[in-house]
Enzyme design. Structure first.
Site, short mmCIF file in Angstrom:
data_model
loop_
_atom_site.label_atom_id
_atom_site.label_comp_id
_atom_site.label_asym_id
_atom_site.label_seq_id
_atom_site.Cartn_x
_atom_site.Cartn_y
_atom_site.Cartn_z
N TYR A 52 -17.52 -4.09 0.94
CA TYR A 52 -16.11 -4.15 1.37
C TYR A 52 -15.20 -3.76 0.22
O TYR A 52 -14.21 -3.03 0.40
CB TYR A 52 -15.76 -5.56 1.85
CG TYR A 52 -14.28 -5.72 2.13
CD1 TYR A 52 -13.71 -5.21 3.28
CD2 TYR A 52 -13.45 -6.34 1.19
CE1 TYR A 52 -12.35 -5.32 3.52
CE2 TYR A 52 -12.09 -6.45 1.42
CZ TYR A 52 -11.55 -5.95 2.58
OH TYR A 52 -10.19 -6.05 2.80
N SER A 66 -0.98 -9.12 -2.19
CA SER A 66 -0.98 -8.44 -0.90
C SER A 66 -0.50 -9.37 0.22
O SER A 66 -0.70 -10.58 0.17
CB SER A 66 -2.39 -7.95 -0.58
OG SER A 66 -2.50 -7.51 0.76
N THR A 68 4.85 -0.84 2.04
CA THR A 68 3.65 -0.03 2.19
C THR A 68 3.71 0.79 3.47
O THR A 68 3.96 0.25 4.56
CB THR A 68 2.40 -0.92 2.18
OG1 THR A 68 2.37 -1.63 0.94
CG2 THR A 68 1.13 -0.11 2.32
N LYS A 80 5.18 2.31 -1.37
CA LYS A 80 3.78 2.53 -1.75
C LYS A 80 3.05 3.30 -0.65
O LYS A 80 3.15 2.94 0.53
CB LYS A 80 3.09 1.19 -2.01
CG LYS A 80 1.64 1.31 -2.47
CD LYS A 80 1.06 -0.07 -2.75
CE LYS A 80 -0.36 0.02 -3.28
NZ LYS A 80 -1.31 0.55 -2.29
N TYR A 107 3.30 -5.46 4.20
CA TYR A 107 3.04 -4.71 5.43
C TYR A 107 4.14 -5.07 6.43
O TYR A 107 4.49 -6.25 6.59
CB TYR A 107 1.70 -5.09 6.05
CG TYR A 107 0.49 -4.56 5.31
CD1 TYR A 107 0.28 -3.20 5.18
CD2 TYR A 107 -0.44 -5.44 4.77
CE1 TYR A 107 -0.85 -2.72 4.51
CE2 TYR A 107 -1.57 -4.97 4.11
CZ TYR A 107 -1.76 -3.61 3.98
OH TYR A 107 -2.86 -3.13 3.34
N THR A 124 -5.39 4.61 -7.30
CA THR A 124 -6.57 5.21 -6.68
C THR A 124 -7.43 5.98 -7.69
O THR A 124 -7.00 6.97 -8.26
CB THR A 124 -6.23 6.14 -5.50
OG1 THR A 124 -5.43 5.44 -4.54
CG2 THR A 124 -7.51 6.64 -4.82
N GLY A 125 -8.63 5.45 -7.91
CA GLY A 125 -9.63 6.15 -8.69
C GLY A 125 -9.69 5.80 -10.16
O GLY A 125 -10.53 6.33 -10.88
N ILE A 126 -8.83 4.92 -10.65
CA ILE A 126 -8.77 4.63 -12.09
C ILE A 126 -9.94 3.72 -12.47
O ILE A 126 -10.09 2.62 -11.95
CB ILE A 126 -7.43 3.96 -12.45
CG1 ILE A 126 -6.28 4.96 -12.25
CG2 ILE A 126 -7.45 3.44 -13.89
CD1 ILE A 126 -4.92 4.34 -12.37
N MET A 127 -10.77 4.21 -13.40
CA MET A 127 -11.93 3.46 -13.86
C MET A 127 -12.03 3.40 -15.39
O MET A 127 -12.97 2.83 -15.92
CB MET A 127 -13.21 4.10 -13.31
CG MET A 127 -13.39 3.97 -11.81
SD MET A 127 -13.86 2.31 -11.30
CE MET A 127 -15.60 2.28 -11.77
N HIS A 173 -4.23 4.67 -0.67
CA HIS A 173 -4.76 3.34 -0.34
C HIS A 173 -6.20 3.18 -0.83
O HIS A 173 -7.05 2.58 -0.17
CB HIS A 173 -4.69 3.09 1.16
CG HIS A 173 -4.43 1.65 1.53
ND1 HIS A 173 -3.17 1.15 1.74
CD2 HIS A 173 -5.26 0.60 1.71
CE1 HIS A 173 -3.25 -0.13 2.05
NE2 HIS A 173 -4.51 -0.49 2.04
#
Length: 414
Positions: A57, A139, A189, A279, A163, A335-338, A303
């Site tokens: 998840y 959230s 959002t 967002k 939301y 999104t995607g930051i590692m 997202h």
């Protein structure tokens, strides 16, 4: 003539000087976290210690998970251009964003079901953010209430992700509660008119109500520590929505509303006294429209790849959006930051701020609050090292000349 090498018997005292044995660590959690040198290492620990359905998840995305893979690849496809012979003994990683300070150019992104990953949940994230001097975002579908997050991070910056629900009064009440609790920024959002198709969750029976398969059950049995935490702590719920009534499934369904519009944005702006950020922006045109409306900022986001698969890559979109609207509003990205270098690259291309979601959750699953602290330290250390190697002393010195986005996916002419 070859010289002969003089040899002698090893001396134990000299060997002890050359070899220092590490003291054994009895604290298994601390040992595991200390050995994690990257966010990917924390992910590996999280995968071992968390039931598959829960890990998937967190780790998964929509459909073929192309959006997430492309977002991570985009950060890897970066070429840095360092300066040389500049004295940079220290670097300043501090910045201001959305009207307030942050000790680092990233904050913790909003995530739902967070106490499912680890029962410390949002409390661990908010506490770690406060200790590091960075913002924490709660959230709408968080599992700790607005008021409890405020108590966990009383001196720090708390943000709320909203939301717009089908029952608008629920969203209005959440907006008022966040303002009353001292949250200073609201993320309106806009990228969830319906839920994305998260196929890992469907295959694992991770639904409301759960539909577990035999393999899912077998996968959870070797992880008694997770079950002990889950079964001996308060019931998992959307903590800020408990007073609104309805089952978890009904609340999830009501959080997605395809009728959301600019009129809703205006209503929320009238209710919210702090900074208003939109967002989920994914086109230059929408960014320009929002700048014309006078919002305080936008977050370029798909997202986390969890909604529309094959959506635009936020990092690719960043330079174009900054060029068009960077003088009118603050632009953040997720999104995607590692890695800390991903954050440095985003700042160099004009991002005012970045948000990390999975990177923080991997730490949470790996070790609760201590795991979140470890994730924040790893990213911070990587940011400092990257800045020193680029030979810049502060974030304002980062410019597009420091970064080239290497082309892997190039659009066809229309």
């Amino acid at each position: 003539m070859t010289a002969l090498v003089q040899r002698q018997m090893p001396r134990p005292a000299e060997l002890l000087e050359l070899v220092k044995f590490r003291k054994p660590r009895l604290d298994g959690r601390a040992r595991r976290l200390d050995e994690a040198l990257t966010i990917h290492d924390l992910r590996a620990i999280a995968k071992r210690r968390t039931p598959r359905a829960v890990f998937d998840y967190t780790d998964g995305a929509a459909e073929g998970e192309l959006s997430l893979a492309r977002a991570r690849q985009a950060f890897e496809d970066v070429e840095f251009h360092p300066s040389v012979l500049r004295s940079v003994p220290e670097v300043d990683t501090g910045t201001t964003v959305f009207g307030g300070p942050s000790a680092l150019p990233f904050g913790i992104a909003p995530t739902g079901f967070t106490r499912l990953m680890h029962t410390a949940g949002e409390t661990a994230g908010a506490g770690a953010a406060g200790a590091a001097g960075i913002p924490f975002t709660l959230s709408t579908l968080g599992t700790t209430s607005i008021e409890a997050v405020g108590a966990a991070n009383p001196e720090g910056r708390n943000w709320f992700q909203l939301y717009v629900m089908r029952d608008r009064e629920i969203s209005y009440d959440l907006t008022r509660r966040a303002a009353a609790a001292g949250f200073d920024t609201l993320f309106f959002t806009v990228d969830t008119p319906v839920a994305g198709a998260r196929l890992r969750d469907t295959r694992n029976g991770f639904s409301i109500p759960p539909r577990l398969t035999p393999s899912t059950v077998l996968n959870t049995l070797p992880r008694p520590w997770w079950w002990w935490d889950f079964l001996t702590t308060p019931t998992l719920e959307f903590a800020s929505l408990t007073s609104t009534g309805g089952t978890v499934g009904e609340l999830l369904d009501s959080a997605m509303d395809p009728s959301i519009s600019y009129e809703d944005l205006e209503v929320i702006r009238g209710l919210w006294p702090g900074r208003l950020v939109v967002k989920g922006v994914q086109t230059v045109e929408d960014a320009k429209n929002l700048a014309d409306l006078g919002v305080d900022g936008i977050v370029l986001s798909n997202h986390g790849g969890r909604q529309l698969d094959r959506a635009p890559v936020p990092f690719h979109l960043l330079p174009k959006v900054v060029k068009e609207v960077g003088g009118d509003l603050e632009v953040a990205i997720d999104t995607g930051i590692m890695h800390g270098a991903d954050i440095v690259a985003a700042v160099a291309l004009g991002a005012r701020f970045t948000l990390v979601g999975r990177a923080y959750l991997y730490g949470l699953m790996a070790g609760g609050r201590e795991g979140v602290d470890r994730a924040v330290r790893l990213l911070s250390t990587q940011i400092v090292r990257t800045m020193k190697l680029l030979q810049v002393s502060c974030l304002d010195e980062l410019t597009p000349r420091h970064v080239t986005q290497l082309a892997r996916l190039t659009p066809m002419p229309r």
